[in-house]
Write a protein that holds these residues in place. Sequence first.
Motif, short mmCIF file in Angstrom:
data_model
loop_
_atom_site.label_atom_id
_atom_site.label_comp_id
_atom_site.label_asym_id
_atom_site.label_seq_id
_atom_site.Cartn_x
_atom_site.Cartn_y
_atom_site.Cartn_z
N ASP A 57 -28.51 40.61 27.63
CA ASP A 57 -28.48 42.01 27.20
C ASP A 57 -27.82 42.19 25.84
O ASP A 57 -27.96 43.24 25.22
CB ASP A 57 -27.77 42.88 28.24
N GLU A 58 -27.08 41.19 25.38
CA GLU A 58 -26.41 41.23 24.08
C GLU A 58 -27.13 40.36 23.05
O GLU A 58 -26.57 40.03 22.00
CB GLU A 58 -24.97 40.75 24.22
N THR A 59 -28.35 39.96 23.36
CA THR A 59 -29.12 39.04 22.53
C THR A 59 -30.17 39.80 21.73
O THR A 59 -30.77 40.75 22.23
CB THR A 59 -29.80 37.96 23.42
N TYR A 60 -30.40 39.33 20.50
CA TYR A 60 -31.37 39.96 19.62
C TYR A 60 -32.36 38.92 19.12
O TYR A 60 -31.99 37.77 18.87
CB TYR A 60 -30.67 40.59 18.40
N PHE A 61 -33.60 39.35 18.95
CA PHE A 61 -34.63 38.51 18.35
C PHE A 61 -35.06 39.17 17.05
O PHE A 61 -35.44 40.34 17.02
CB PHE A 61 -35.84 38.36 19.28
N TYR A 62 -34.98 38.39 15.96
CA TYR A 62 -35.30 38.90 14.62
C TYR A 62 -36.33 37.99 13.99
O TYR A 62 -36.19 36.77 14.05
CB TYR A 62 -34.02 38.93 13.79
N ARG A 63 -37.37 38.57 13.39
CA ARG A 63 -38.43 37.77 12.77
C ARG A 63 -38.88 38.45 11.49
O ARG A 63 -39.01 39.67 11.44
CB ARG A 63 -39.63 37.66 13.71
N ILE A 64 -39.12 37.64 10.45
CA ILE A 64 -39.72 38.15 9.22
C ILE A 64 -40.81 37.18 8.80
O ILE A 64 -40.75 35.99 9.11
CB ILE A 64 -38.69 38.34 8.08
N GLY A 65 -41.80 37.69 8.10
CA GLY A 65 -42.89 36.86 7.60
C GLY A 65 -44.23 37.35 8.07
O GLY A 65 -44.33 38.28 8.89
N GLU A 66 -45.25 36.73 7.56
CA GLU A 66 -46.62 37.09 7.90
C GLU A 66 -46.95 36.58 9.31
O GLU A 66 -46.21 35.80 9.90
CB GLU A 66 -47.58 36.50 6.88
N THR A 67 -48.10 36.99 9.83
CA THR A 67 -48.46 36.64 11.20
C THR A 67 -49.70 35.76 11.33
O THR A 67 -50.09 35.42 12.44
CB THR A 67 -48.68 37.91 12.03
N ALA A 68 -50.32 35.36 10.22
CA ALA A 68 -51.47 34.46 10.30
C ALA A 68 -51.02 33.09 10.83
O ALA A 68 -49.85 32.71 10.68
CB ALA A 68 -52.11 34.29 8.93
#
Length: 139
Positions: A57-68
């Motif tokens: 519950d204190e965890t985060y998922f972060y993503r940046i960039g294209e999706t191809a």
Amino acid sequence: MSGAGKDNLTLAHQGLAASGFTAVQREHLLDLVRVYVGTMDEGHARVRTKEVAEHLDETYFYRIGETADSSAFYYRVHSPVVLVEYDAQSPLAYGTKDGGGPGGPGGTPTQQHIHTIVRTPNGGDYGVDLLKLHLATDH
């Protein structure tokens, strides 16, 4: 973000909070963490995964960039007990963008040059000078 020389890095939580994930999404996130902690001894990996699950519950998922499929991207899983980073970088040792290769100095990141790291946030777990510590505490 959390590579060499970054012990006790203060890194803000960013991205999606796992507290808002569905049960299936939470299990997928734990599966992703298992990819990284699964390289440990089986018993240690089991303990580490349990620890991460207890703080989901204190965890985060972060993503940046294209999706191809061929796109370079960055993501991290960040909680009080684990920090996992995956980062596609520009390959410095081979090819150049201008020379027809996959990238290089000043080039663009590719899936051909990946860095990953698993850390314990504020755990003093990376880059400790053991000799210096020994000399400071035992002499």
